[in-house]
Scaffold this motif. Structure first.
Motif, mmCIF file in Angstrom:
data_model
loop_
_atom_site.group_PDB
_atom_site.id
_atom_site.type_symbol
_atom_site.label_atom_id
_atom_site.label_comp_id
_atom_site.label_asym_id
_atom_site.label_seq_id
_atom_site.Cartn_x
_atom_site.Cartn_y
_atom_site.Cartn_z
ATOM 1 N N ILE A 68 0.865 -1.182 0.000
ATOM 2 C CA ILE A 68 0.000 0.000 0.000
ATOM 3 C C ILE A 68 0.901 1.232 0.000
ATOM 4 C CG2 ILE A 68 -1.786 1.283 1.226
ATOM 5 C CD1 ILE A 68 -2.624 -1.406 2.515
ATOM 6 N N ILE A 69 0.652 2.113 -0.947
ATOM 7 C CA ILE A 69 1.429 3.347 -1.079
ATOM 8 C C ILE A 69 0.536 4.519 -0.684
ATOM 9 C CG2 ILE A 69 2.716 4.818 -2.669
ATOM 10 C CD1 ILE A 69 2.998 2.199 -4.426
ATOM 11 N N LEU A 70 1.042 5.374 0.184
ATOM 12 C CA LEU A 70 0.311 6.563 0.622
ATOM 13 C C LEU A 70 1.047 7.805 0.132
ATOM 14 C CD1 LEU A 70 -0.282 5.510 4.333
ATOM 15 C CD2 LEU A 70 -1.907 5.364 2.467
ATOM 16 N N ASP A 71 0.310 8.734 -0.454
ATOM 17 C CA ASP A 71 0.912 9.960 -0.960
ATOM 18 C C ASP A 71 0.753 11.090 0.055
ATOM 19 O OD1 ASP A 71 2.252 11.538 -2.848
ATOM 20 O OD2 ASP A 71 0.384 12.217 -3.749
ATOM 21 N N ASP A 72 1.710 12.001 0.047
ATOM 22 C CA ASP A 72 1.668 13.227 0.860
ATOM 23 C C ASP A 72 1.557 12.962 2.360
ATOM 24 O OD1 ASP A 72 1.957 14.937 -1.327
ATOM 25 O OD2 ASP A 72 -0.184 14.869 -1.755
ATOM 26 N N ILE A 73 2.385 12.047 2.860
ATOM 27 C CA ILE A 73 2.315 11.679 4.274
ATOM 28 C C ILE A 73 2.757 12.800 5.211
ATOM 29 C CG2 ILE A 73 2.492 9.199 3.867
ATOM 30 C CD1 ILE A 73 5.489 9.436 4.564
ATOM 31 N N ASN A 74 3.429 13.797 4.694
ATOM 32 C CA ASN A 74 3.841 14.946 5.511
ATOM 33 C C ASN A 74 3.175 16.239 5.045
ATOM 34 O OD1 ASN A 74 5.775 13.768 7.406
ATOM 35 N ND2 ASN A 74 6.912 13.247 5.563
ATOM 36 N N PHE A 75 2.011 16.116 4.432
ATOM 37 C CA PHE A 75 1.298 17.260 3.873
ATOM 38 C C PHE A 75 0.825 18.245 4.946
ATOM 39 C CE2 PHE A 75 -2.747 19.168 2.490
ATOM 40 C CZ PHE A 75 -2.364 19.767 1.307
ATOM 41 N N SER A 76 0.461 17.722 6.106
ATOM 42 C CA SER A 76 -0.108 18.554 7.171
ATOM 43 C C SER A 76 0.145 17.877 8.513
ATOM 44 C CB SER A 76 -1.619 18.712 6.964
ATOM 45 O OG SER A 76 -2.251 17.441 7.063
ATOM 46 N N ASP A 77 -0.189 18.560 9.592
ATOM 47 C CA ASP A 77 -0.076 17.943 10.916
ATOM 48 C C ASP A 77 -0.951 16.700 11.008
ATOM 49 O OD1 ASP A 77 1.713 19.896 11.716
ATOM 50 O OD2 ASP A 77 0.209 21.086 12.790
ATOM 51 N N SER A 78 -2.130 16.761 10.410
ATOM 52 C CA SER A 78 -3.042 15.624 10.421
ATOM 53 C C SER A 78 -2.422 14.420 9.704
ATOM 54 C CB SER A 78 -4.361 16.007 9.751
ATOM 55 O OG SER A 78 -5.253 14.922 9.711
ATOM 56 N N MET A 79 -1.770 14.661 8.569
ATOM 57 C CA MET A 79 -1.129 13.569 7.832
ATOM 58 C C MET A 79 0.123 13.068 8.552
ATOM 59 S SD MET A 79 -2.900 12.496 5.372
ATOM 60 C CE MET A 79 -1.670 11.460 4.584
ATOM 61 N N ASN A 80 0.856 13.957 9.201
ATOM 62 C CA ASN A 80 2.010 13.516 9.998
ATOM 63 C C ASN A 80 1.551 12.570 11.101
ATOM 64 O OD1 ASN A 80 4.136 14.916 8.728
ATOM 65 N ND2 ASN A 80 3.644 16.783 9.832
ATOM 66 N N GLU A 81 0.467 12.933 11.760
ATOM 67 C CA GLU A 81 -0.095 12.101 12.826
ATOM 68 C C GLU A 81 -0.582 10.763 12.261
ATOM 69 O OE1 GLU A 81 -3.987 12.214 15.714
ATOM 70 O OE2 GLU A 81 -3.006 14.126 15.263
#
Length: 108
Positions: A68-81
Motif C-alpha cells: 500500500i502506497i500513501l501519498d503526501d504523508i507529511n502534507f499537514s499535521d493531520s497527515m504527519n499524525e
C-alpha cells in the motif's frame, strides 16, 4: 481530472481500470468479493480521517503481503499524525518513508 490521470497511467502501462466516482462508492462494484488487492495507491483528501477510512477499506480487501502506497504523508499535521500511527501498526510487516512525501506499507 480523470482524463489527466488516465493519460499519466497510460505512460506506465495499459493494465489498469479508471473509474469515475468515489473510491468508497465504487470499490465493491469494481472488486468482486473473490478478488483481492495486491497493490494500492491511496491519495485521499489529506487528512487522517479520510486516509484512515480508505486504508481500512483497502485492508479488508488486501492479499497477504500486499503493498500500500500513501501519498503526501507529511502534507499537514493531520497527515504527519496519520503516518506516525500507521507506520507502527502491527498489521504491517514493514513501513518505509521515501523522501518526505511517500509512505510504503507491506501488509503482514
Amino acid at each position: 481530472m480523470e482524463k489527466h490521470s488516465r493519460k499519466n497511467l497510460l505512460q506506465i502501462s495499459e493494465k489498469f481500470s479508471s473509474i469515475s466516482g468515489t473510491f468508497e462508492d465504487n470499490i465493491d462494484n469494481v472488486l468482486p468479493q473473490s478478488k483481492t488487492i495486491d497493490m494500492a495507491f491511496i491519495d485521499a483528501i489529506h487528512t487522517k480521517e479520510f486516509v484512515m477510512s480508505q486504508l481500512e477499506i483497502v485492508l479488508a480487501k488486501c492479499s497477504n503481503k500486499a503493498i500500500i502506497i500513501l501519498d503526501d504523508i507529511n502534507f499537514s499535521d493531520s497527515m504527519n499524525e496519520c503516518w506516525a500511527e500507521i507506520s507502527v501498526d502491527g498489521r504491517f510487516s514493514c513501513s518505509v518513508e521515501l523522501g518526505k512525501r511517500v509512505g510504503i506499507l507491506e501488509v503482514a
